[in-house]
Write an enzyme that holds these catalytic residues in place. Sequence first.
Site, PDB file in Angstrom:
ATOM      1  N   ASP A 435       0.865  -1.169   0.000  1.00 51.97           N
ATOM      2  CA  ASP A 435       0.000   0.000   0.000  1.00 51.97           C
ATOM      3  C   ASP A 435       0.911   1.232   0.000  1.00 51.97           C
ATOM      4  O   ASP A 435       2.074   1.138   0.404  1.00 51.97           O
ATOM      5  CB  ASP A 435      -0.885  -0.030   1.250  1.00 51.97           C
ATOM      6  CG  ASP A 435      -1.745   1.214   1.367  1.00 51.97           C
ATOM      7  OD1 ASP A 435      -2.315   1.627   0.350  1.00 51.97           O
ATOM      8  OD2 ASP A 435      -1.829   1.766   2.479  1.00 51.97           O
ATOM      9  N   ASP A 615      -1.821  -1.089   5.984  1.00 53.18           N
ATOM     10  CA  ASP A 615      -2.095  -0.618   7.343  1.00 53.18           C
ATOM     11  C   ASP A 615      -3.026  -1.552   8.101  1.00 53.18           C
ATOM     12  O   ASP A 615      -3.268  -1.363   9.283  1.00 53.18           O
ATOM     13  CB  ASP A 615      -2.645   0.807   7.341  1.00 53.18           C
ATOM     14  CG  ASP A 615      -3.979   0.921   6.610  1.00 53.18           C
ATOM     15  OD1 ASP A 615      -4.624  -0.123   6.373  1.00 53.18           O
ATOM     16  OD2 ASP A 615      -4.376   2.045   6.282  1.00 53.18           O
ATOM     17  N   ASP A 619      -6.955  -1.968   4.071  1.00 54.70           N
ATOM     18  CA  ASP A 619      -6.497  -3.008   3.156  1.00 54.70           C
ATOM     19  C   ASP A 619      -6.839  -4.415   3.636  1.00 54.70           C
ATOM     20  O   ASP A 619      -6.265  -5.391   3.164  1.00 54.70           O
ATOM     21  CB  ASP A 619      -4.979  -2.901   2.973  1.00 54.70           C
ATOM     22  CG  ASP A 619      -4.576  -1.568   2.379  1.00 54.70           C
ATOM     23  OD1 ASP A 619      -5.126  -1.205   1.335  1.00 54.70           O
ATOM     24  OD2 ASP A 619      -3.728  -0.888   2.969  1.00 54.70           O
TER      25      ASP A 619
END
Length: 721
Positions: A435, A615, A619
């Site tokens: 991410d 995180d 996600d």
Amino acid sequence: MSENLDCCNNLKEVKAVSEQTDLGGEKLKITGLCCANCARELEEELNGLDGVSATVDFMNMNVVLAASSPEAREKAIYAITHFEDVKIVTESQKRTGVLKEHLDEFIRIGVSLLFFIPALVLDVTGIGYGSLALKIVTWVMFGAAYIAVGYPVLWLTVKNIAKGKIFDENFLMTVASLGAIALGISGSDGFMEGVAVMLLYQIGETLQGIAVGSSRKSISQLMDLKSEKATLLENGVQRTVNPEGLKTGDIIMIKAGEKVPVDCKIREGESALDMKSLNGEPVPRDVKAGDEILSGSINLTGVIVAEVVREYKNSAVARILELVENSTAKKSKPEKFISKFAKYYTPAVCLAAAVVAAVVPTIICAANSAFIWATYSEWIYKALGFLVISCPCALVISVPLSYFYGIGRCAKFGILVKGSTCLDELALSTIAAFDKTGTVTEGKFSVKSYTDERTLRLAASAEKLSSHPIACAFDGAEGGLTVTDAEEIAGRGIKCVCEGKILLCGNAKLLKENGVVFNEKQSVSTLVYVAHGGEYVGVIEIDDTVKGGVAECMAALKKQGLSRTVMLTGDSAARAESIAKEAGLDGFEAGLLPDGKLDRANELKKGGKLLYVGDGINDAPVMIAADCGISMGKVGSDAAIEASDIVLVSDNLSLIPKGRKIAKKTRSIVLQNIIGSLAVKAIIMALDIALPAFPLIVSVVADVGVMLLAVINSMRTALLK
């Protein structure tokens, strides 16, 4: 009736010592479980009961028990407390120290040696057979040596046979030792070898217990994070309490040298924290008022007054200890293979021993057309060697022990692995996806560049009155100018009065709409233009900066064998390209919504095992879909812990290649133990068949030796860096 009363007494005791877990059951501390193979058998027995689901953890000596009804629970407790010498204990009942823990074994072995050594001297020198009296003395001493060390094994064998349990190590050693004694007596060789078999077996079991106990203690010391007390401040009065009694909002004092008892935020004071136990970093972290600090860290210098932000059960230290202790519940493929293998290996070898003892000599005698007892005696002796080598302890102990050490070693560096299967997936991953915000980047805006100091000062003075997230980028910048009549214009910026003139601070549209003449700058970053009194002053670039060490992390992962590293983000393609290039990533996918990230992750999985780092909240779907999900710095977040397989205590991405190195080495040690143990057992069996009168003692030494070597090899995992 007595059994029912015994069970009721056990239930009363269990109520006092059990604790609830996040695994869907209660955790019971036990003692008296002699080996990992016995743990497997107890687990199978419990799971065979109606309405009972259980996991027996040999390394942590506990049982996680889930029962559908009080009756089912009662049956499970009865099964636990009537399995060999297993007892349910409290923490205060558990012995400490090698001498106290193995005192009974030391006494039995010592008494046995006291009789065995002089008897051995008499036997080897032939003095013991000089007269009938000396022969009787020699045999009596051998008998005393055998009973002293062997009676627990013999008694357990009798009890297990009564329960229908035959193929366990107690039965095997009983048959092997008594068989050797019988052959020795019938062949006029005495029964020295039978006694030696039992004595060596018990010495090996004791050494095994010491080694496994040492591993438990080393992990306990490794995870010695919990503070036993906390100083609570109430109306200016100090009171010592247990950390478990603290509540959110309580004010506590942490003195120099003390551990932080719970997660809290500093209200007064400043200090340096030793966080080695949480993140493996040797450099102390400086903290001040307003900083949040994690439990388990050590206050090195000043006195701190802090406010509790999370109760102990939700604090970092509790999460870490729980994750490490429960990590054995998720078993890897090698562990599952060994559990199944052990279930069939011992009966198969025993069947082979029966064939060797009965079928082979029968065929030989039939071929010679004569019954020859010496032939049967020779092959029965060889079969006893099969029984000795058939115990799967080297495999059943060393494999979970290796993973236990690997998980503990990761925890030492602040890498919390939920189980051996997660450690394996980390080792086997070939593609890594990340991410962007909060993972590759800092997750907060900061000033990247600016035209001059005046531009920055004007912008900082104006943005202090703004509630927009971009305004946080100017928190550390010096403003100091008096600003009035501030007006925040949505989608544009802020308009105010500074030094009697209109100050504009925002995007290009804001300046154009107010007639300011300027040249727009091309950049992938967010641009904040500044105009004062109708004249253009300058421009400031705002960006979410890439974390330090990210490029080095990507290079290390590629060096470890990852084929590709990519970034999945909802940001624009231009900005994603810039960040991916700076971070050293192989590629990126931009403009992705959450469902788009999930689709892209599934596409990446077609090319190999996927490691995803995020995180752990936004996600979560991608983490669940990935083969291995890692969440960043969210120890206090339930969502992160539930969604990911691995949790990093800090936001340091360099922990990922470190964790992967430990995972790969742990898996390598596991495979070494499996292949090595099976190879030694196969070689001993082959030599036993091929060589005439292959000593039974050699088989015992080989079996004990390979078990100890496997355990020692497993302990190497604790030295990984």
